[in-house]
Design a protein around this motif. Structure first.
Motif, PDB file in Angstrom:
ATOM      1  N   UNK A   9       0.721  -1.139  -0.035  1.00  0.00           N
ATOM      2  CA  UNK A   9       0.241   0.031   0.074  1.00  0.00           C
ATOM      3  C   UNK A   9       0.848   1.292  -0.163  1.00  0.00           C
ATOM      4  N   UNK A  10       0.382   2.287  -0.600  1.00  0.00           N
ATOM      5  CA  UNK A  10       1.215   3.692  -0.654  1.00  0.00           C
ATOM      6  C   UNK A  10       0.689   4.301   0.440  1.00  0.00           C
ATOM      7  N   UNK A  11       1.711   5.241   0.928  1.00  0.00           N
ATOM      8  CA  UNK A  11       1.196   6.281   1.961  1.00  0.00           C
ATOM      9  C   UNK A  11       1.448   7.856   1.312  1.00  0.00           C
ATOM     10  N   UNK A  12       0.614   8.577   1.716  1.00  0.00           N
ATOM     11  CA  UNK A  12       0.698   9.858   1.055  1.00  0.00           C
ATOM     12  C   UNK A  12       1.833  10.718   1.796  1.00  0.00           C
ATOM     13  N   UNK A  13       2.240  11.861   1.168  1.00  0.00           N
ATOM     14  CA  UNK A  13       3.286  12.404   1.874  1.00  0.00           C
ATOM     15  C   UNK A  13       2.888  13.969   1.793  1.00  0.00           C
ATOM     16  N   UNK A  14       3.458  14.784   2.464  1.00  0.00           N
ATOM     17  CA  UNK A  14       3.034  16.244   2.772  1.00  0.00           C
ATOM     18  C   UNK A  14       4.219  16.963   2.600  1.00  0.00           C
ATOM     19  N   UNK A  15       4.222  17.945   1.412  1.00  0.00           N
ATOM     20  CA  UNK A  15       5.216  19.033   1.121  1.00  0.00           C
ATOM     21  C   UNK A  15       4.807  20.236   2.138  1.00  0.00           C
ATOM     22  N   UNK A  74      -7.977  25.564  15.138  1.00  0.00           N
ATOM     23  CA  UNK A  74      -7.167  25.730  13.686  1.00  0.00           C
ATOM     24  C   UNK A  74      -6.265  24.639  13.525  1.00  0.00           C
ATOM     25  N   UNK A  75      -5.657  23.925  14.514  1.00  0.00           N
ATOM     26  CA  UNK A  75      -4.636  23.210  14.454  1.00  0.00           C
ATOM     27  C   UNK A  75      -5.265  21.906  13.590  1.00  0.00           C
ATOM     28  N   UNK A  76      -6.525  21.547  14.198  1.00  0.00           N
ATOM     29  CA  UNK A  76      -7.309  20.341  14.107  1.00  0.00           C
ATOM     30  C   UNK A  76      -7.792  20.678  12.409  1.00  0.00           C
ATOM     31  N   UNK A  77      -8.326  21.873  12.159  1.00  0.00           N
ATOM     32  CA  UNK A  77      -8.747  22.279  10.813  1.00  0.00           C
ATOM     33  C   UNK A  77      -7.634  21.994   9.802  1.00  0.00           C
ATOM     34  N   UNK A  78      -6.332  22.347  10.085  1.00  0.00           N
ATOM     35  CA  UNK A  78      -5.333  21.980   9.078  1.00  0.00           C
ATOM     36  C   UNK A  78      -4.911  20.739   8.999  1.00  0.00           C
ATOM     37  N   UNK A  79      -5.098  19.740  10.130  1.00  0.00           N
ATOM     38  CA  UNK A  79      -4.961  18.484  10.077  1.00  0.00           C
ATOM     39  C   UNK A  79      -5.965  17.963   8.990  1.00  0.00           C
ATOM     40  N   UNK A  80      -7.123  18.241   9.137  1.00  0.00           N
ATOM     41  CA  UNK A  80      -8.254  17.586   8.310  1.00  0.00           C
ATOM     42  C   UNK A  80      -8.276  18.346   6.912  1.00  0.00           C
ATOM     43  N   UNK A  81      -7.629  19.485   6.593  1.00  0.00           N
ATOM     44  CA  UNK A  81      -7.367  19.903   5.255  1.00  0.00           C
ATOM     45  C   UNK A  81      -6.415  18.757   4.703  1.00  0.00           C
ATOM     46  N   UNK A  82      -5.234  18.752   5.355  1.00  0.00           N
ATOM     47  CA  UNK A  82      -4.419  17.935   4.652  1.00  0.00           C
ATOM     48  C   UNK A  82      -4.747  16.192   4.584  1.00  0.00           C
ATOM     49  N   UNK A  83      -5.392  15.864   5.773  1.00  0.00           N
ATOM     50  CA  UNK A  83      -6.073  14.438   5.473  1.00  0.00           C
ATOM     51  C   UNK A  83      -7.039  14.183   4.493  1.00  0.00           C
ATOM     52  N   UNK A  84      -7.769  15.296   3.807  1.00  0.00           N
ATOM     53  CA  UNK A  84      -8.691  15.261   2.910  1.00  0.00           C
ATOM     54  C   UNK A  84      -7.994  15.723   1.589  1.00  0.00           C
ATOM     55  N   UNK A  85      -6.733  15.866   1.410  1.00  0.00           N
ATOM     56  CA  UNK A  85      -5.875  16.036   0.100  1.00  0.00           C
ATOM     57  C   UNK A  85      -6.063  17.678  -0.073  1.00  0.00           C
ATOM     58  N   UNK A 101       3.567  30.355   4.659  1.00  0.00           N
ATOM     59  CA  UNK A 101       3.874  28.927   5.287  1.00  0.00           C
ATOM     60  C   UNK A 101       2.753  27.980   4.640  1.00  0.00           C
ATOM     61  N   UNK A 102       3.080  26.984   4.159  1.00  0.00           N
ATOM     62  CA  UNK A 102       2.067  26.144   3.531  1.00  0.00           C
ATOM     63  C   UNK A 102       2.383  24.538   3.615  1.00  0.00           C
ATOM     64  N   UNK A 103       1.500  23.730   3.572  1.00  0.00           N
ATOM     65  CA  UNK A 103       1.548  22.223   3.580  1.00  0.00           C
ATOM     66  C   UNK A 103       0.571  21.786   2.785  1.00  0.00           C
ATOM     67  N   UNK A 104       1.162  20.810   1.745  1.00  0.00           N
ATOM     68  CA  UNK A 104       0.072  19.914   0.757  1.00  0.00           C
ATOM     69  C   UNK A 104       0.473  18.692   0.595  1.00  0.00           C
TER      70      UNK A 104
END
Length: 110
Positions: A9-15, A74-85, A101-104
């Motif tokens: 299985x593949x794992x997503x990564x975040x830049x 807001x931290x939870x919102x950020x984690x949710x954004x990332x987890x949802x792509x 500052x960005x994460x994607x």
């Protein structure tokens, strides 16, 4: 039986990236980047960089970043954004510079 790597299985990564952009034009300055293996690790790096930027700003300009550092919702919102792509971005500024500052998500890696 041995499972081929291509079948694992593949794992997503975040830049994650931080830049400083002069508001009067000029070149963007790269402040750092990180390839995280989870939204939680991306947010950990992100939090450290927000702290670094706010430490360099005058108190008036640092206030939004300091508020972000203590805002669990807001931290939870950020984690949710990332987890949802989705990409998550925070912009801080002073009189002469915009700090972005960005994460994607970047897709998957094996």
């Amino acid at each position: 039986m041995v499972t081929p790597v291509s079948a694992l299985p593949s794992r997503p990564t975040y830049w994650c990236e931080a830049t400083a952009q002069p508001t009067t034009g000029g070149n963007t300055c790269w402040l750092g980047s990180y390839m995280a293996r989870s939204p939680r690790l991306a947010l950990r790096w992100f939090t450290c960089r927000v702290r670094d930027v706010t430490d360099q700003l005058d108190p008036h300009y640092a206030a939004p970043g300091r508020h972000w550092l203590t805002n669990d919702a807001e931290h939870e919102r950020a984690r949710t954004f990332l987890a949802e792509g989705e990409m998550y971005t925070l912009t801080l500024h002073d009189d002469t510079t915009r700090y972005v500052l960005s994460a994607r998500p970047t897709g998957t890696t094996r």
